[in-house]
Design a protein around this motif. Structure first.
Motif, PDB file in Angstrom:
ATOM      1  N   SER A 130       0.857  -1.194   0.000  1.00 28.23           N
ATOM      2  CA  SER A 130       0.000   0.000   0.000  1.00 28.23           C
ATOM      3  C   SER A 130       0.887   1.236   0.000  1.00 28.23           C
ATOM      4  O   SER A 130       2.097   1.133   0.135  1.00 28.23           O
ATOM      5  N   ALA A 131       0.241   2.389  -0.027  1.00 27.03           N
ATOM      6  CA  ALA A 131       0.962   3.651   0.135  1.00 27.03           C
ATOM      7  C   ALA A 131       1.185   3.884   1.630  1.00 27.03           C
ATOM      8  O   ALA A 131       0.413   3.386   2.452  1.00 27.03           O
ATOM      9  N   LYS A 148      -2.541  10.185   5.651  1.00 27.82           N
ATOM     10  CA  LYS A 148      -2.140   9.105   4.740  1.00 27.82           C
ATOM     11  C   LYS A 148      -1.708   9.722   3.426  1.00 27.82           C
ATOM     12  O   LYS A 148      -2.315  10.694   2.962  1.00 27.82           O
ATOM     13  N   THR A 163      -2.259   8.618   0.478  1.00 31.04           N
ATOM     14  CA  THR A 163      -3.382   8.602  -0.478  1.00 31.04           C
ATOM     15  C   THR A 163      -4.293   9.809  -0.256  1.00 31.04           C
ATOM     16  O   THR A 163      -4.782  10.416  -1.208  1.00 31.04           O
ATOM     17  N   GLU A 167       0.998   4.192  -4.028  1.00 29.43           N
ATOM     18  CA  GLU A 167       1.405   2.782  -4.076  1.00 29.43           C
ATOM     19  C   GLU A 167       2.598   2.603  -5.002  1.00 29.43           C
ATOM     20  O   GLU A 167       3.503   1.834  -4.730  1.00 29.43           O
ATOM     21  N   PHE A 224      -3.706  -1.536  -5.204  1.00 24.71           N
ATOM     22  CA  PHE A 224      -4.714  -0.478  -5.363  1.00 24.71           C
ATOM     23  C   PHE A 224      -5.063  -0.059  -6.785  1.00 24.71           C
ATOM     24  O   PHE A 224      -6.124   0.443  -7.038  1.00 24.71           O
ATOM     25  N   ARG A 280     -11.255   2.519  -1.859  1.00 24.17           N
ATOM     26  CA  ARG A 280     -10.258   2.678  -0.798  1.00 24.17           C
ATOM     27  C   ARG A 280      -9.998   1.346  -0.086  1.00 24.17           C
ATOM     28  O   ARG A 280     -10.903   0.549   0.118  1.00 24.17           O
ATOM     29  N   GLY A 281      -8.764   1.136   0.271  1.00 30.56           N
ATOM     30  CA  GLY A 281      -8.402  -0.127   0.910  1.00 30.56           C
ATOM     31  C   GLY A 281      -8.176  -1.243  -0.090  1.00 30.56           C
ATOM     32  O   GLY A 281      -7.994  -2.409   0.267  1.00 30.56           O
ATOM     33  N   GLY A 282      -8.169  -0.885  -1.375  1.00 28.78           N
ATOM     34  CA  GLY A 282      -8.176  -1.893  -2.434  1.00 28.78           C
ATOM     35  C   GLY A 282      -6.885  -2.673  -2.648  1.00 28.78           C
ATOM     36  O   GLY A 282      -6.874  -3.630  -3.431  1.00 28.78           O
ATOM     37  N   SER A 283      -5.817  -2.327  -1.944  1.00 28.75           N
ATOM     38  CA  SER A 283      -4.593  -3.124  -2.103  1.00 28.75           C
ATOM     39  C   SER A 283      -4.822  -4.566  -1.654  1.00 28.75           C
ATOM     40  O   SER A 283      -4.156  -5.485  -2.138  1.00 28.75           O
ATOM     41  N   ASP A 284      -5.757  -4.752  -0.738  1.00 23.31           N
ATOM     42  CA  ASP A 284      -6.142  -6.113  -0.326  1.00 23.31           C
ATOM     43  C   ASP A 284      -6.576  -6.944  -1.535  1.00 23.31           C
ATOM     44  O   ASP A 284      -6.334  -8.148  -1.599  1.00 23.31           O
TER      45      ASP A 284
HETATM   46  N1  ASP Z   1      -3.777   3.515  -0.304  1.00 28.09           N
HETATM   47  C1  ASP Z   1      -5.147   3.168  -0.582  1.00 28.09           C
HETATM   48  C2  ASP Z   1      -6.028   3.696   0.532  1.00 28.09           C
HETATM   49  O1  ASP Z   1      -5.565   4.417   1.409  1.00 28.09           O
HETATM   50  C3  ASP Z   1      -5.344   1.719  -0.838  1.00 28.09           C
HETATM   51  C4  ASP Z   1      -4.899   0.782   0.263  1.00 28.09           C
HETATM   52  O2  ASP Z   1      -4.177   1.185   1.170  1.00 28.09           O
HETATM   53  O3  ASP Z   1      -5.273  -0.388   0.219  1.00 28.09           O
HETATM   54  O4  ASP Z   1      -7.193   3.427   0.515  1.00 28.09           O
END
Ligand code: ASP
Length: 437
Positions: free
Chosen positions: A37-38, A48, A50, A115, A169, A183-187
């Protein structure tokens, strides 16, 4: 043995965290493909990367200067470079990104750079090849991910690279531009990479040692779940207990790959294993977890001989459909039918909705109960365990919680209970204590 790892923003927030991540990767040669992730927050009042990038996009849109915000971003990365003792300069990268932002690049491109830079640095630090996500993660026109094509290309790349760092991401849109997940898409990226690599495990590294049996804001020091099945996870995350992006489950689940939730700051803790099939249905605590959500409304419709009126339910659901509403649960009795709906979606249409139901099915009565909370008690250990439901309900009655609705899935994997919102936390604690303490 092959492991795919994904590290979240808090695991990469500064040089010290980057070092912890590298130690984790180097400690096991099976840890071969790494998604990052970032950089996230270094503390509660930090920002953050992002979010800072998103801020740049908004500033440009409003024709304001990005200088100050962009400087915050570059100094974060420069600090990481210095802290890791890397002999590189990101100046050219910064200039390119800055120029693109100033030329009104779209928000997807701008936010993806967090990222991108993170992965560049991690690859350099580990001395691993860097694979750009825009070359291996593909989206469809409608914004969904093209899983088949992404996996095909990744598989091919993995024949050339035994080790790699890949940014999470984002990926490529059919027109060649950058597209991001939500958001959170690196998962999700990690999950696709794990499926493509046919990994033995997808390790998802974060800042908690796995999933907890209950919300720690309600229950003091809840136990960690050691093992949970995908189905149980789905039931709990539907109720708001999430450790992973919802869409991250699908690629690995389809490939029968377990997910291991781990803590970068306590790497020896085994965390939680999310598995297609549990080793055993015998669980010490019987339940696997308890979760819930507030803000529900129950519309209770009563009509004599409802059970013999063909099409009754269909007509009620048609009214919901016309209003673009989905329902959460649909418990029914002989002459009653209850529709449980998220209250937020009813704000503007509650009156019209009930009036139309009355018009369509002419019920004897229709009542609306607001401020309801739903609680899911989930556990494969409940299947065939005599008395588990009794334990739930006697705990609730001992704590004076009035149960307004019960819905037990036919799989016996979960019991869903409706209670007054005011009693929500008491109910969660009572259920947890009945099984765990
Ligand atoms: N950097 C992105 C976010 O803050 C994606 C991630 O962290 O998964 O949502």
């Amino acid at each position: 043995m092959l492991k795919v790892l994904k590290f979240g923003g808090s695991s990469l927030s500064d040089a010290g965290q980057f070092k912890k991540v590298a130690d984790i990767i180097r400690s096991d040669p099976a840890r071969r493909y790494v998604v990052v992730s970032a950089p996230g927050k270094r503390g509660p009042h930090d920002e953050k990367i992002t979010d800072l990038l998103l801020q740049c996009f908004r500033l440009i849109r409003d024709r304001r200067s990005i200088d100050e915000t962009f400087e915050k971003i570059t100094s974060r990365y420069d600090e990481i470079v210095a802290g890791l003792g890397l002999d590189i300069s990101l100046k050219e990268e910064y200039d390119g990104i800055r120029a693109a932002i100033l030329h009104h690049a779209d928000p997807e491109y701008i936010t993806s750079r967090g990222e991108y830079l993170s992965a560049r640095l991690m690859a350099q630090y580990l001395d691993f090849p860097f694979i750009d996500a825009e070359d291996c993660i593909f989206f469809n026109e409608d914004g969904t991910v093209d899983l088949e094509e992404s996996i095909r290309v990744l598989k091919n790349l993995f024949t050339m690279y035994d080790y790699a760092v890949i940014p999470g991401f984002y990926g490529q849109f059919p027109d060649g531009s950058i597209e991001t997940f939500s958001r959170g898409g690196s998962d999700i990226t990690g999950s696709i990479v794990a499926a493509a690599a046919n990994a033995d495990v997808y390790e998802n590294w974060t800042d908690v040692s796995g999933m907890l049996m209950a919300d720690p804001r309600i229950v003091d020091d809840p136990k960690t779940i050691e093992e949970i099945t995908y189905r149980e996870l789905r039931e709990l995350s539907y109720m708001g207990a999430t450790v992973l992006h919802d869409e991250a489950i699908f690629p690995v689940r389809k490939a029968h790959i377990p997910i291991n939730i781990r803590n970068t700051n306590i790497p020896d803790n085994p965390g939680t294993m999310i598995v297609p099939k549990a080793q055993s249905n015998v669980v010490d605590t019987i339940i696997t977890g308890v979760a819930g959500k507030r803000g529900m409304t129950a519309i209770n419709i009563e009509k004599d001989m409802m059970n013999s009126e063909i099409g009754f339910g269909k007509k009620v659901l048609e009214v919901l459909e016309e209003h673009g509403l989905s329902f959460e649960h649909l418990p029914s009795g002989i002459d009653t039918m209850t529709v449980i709906i998220n209250s937020a979606s009813l704000i503007e249409c509650k009156g019209a909705l009930t009036a139309e139901i009355v018009k369509k099915v002419n019920p004897d009565s229709i009542t609306v109960t607001e401020n309801l909370a739903l609680i899911a008690v989930v556990g494969r250990g409940m299947i065939g365990t005599v008395g588990s439901a009794a334990r739930v309900f006697s705990a609730l009655s001992q704590h004076g919680v009035d149960v307004k609705m019960i819905d037990q899935g036919s799989s016996q994997l979960s019991v869903i209970i409706g209670v007054d919102e005011k009693k929500y936390e008491d109910a969660i604690r009572a259920i947890y204590d009945a099984f765990v303490k």
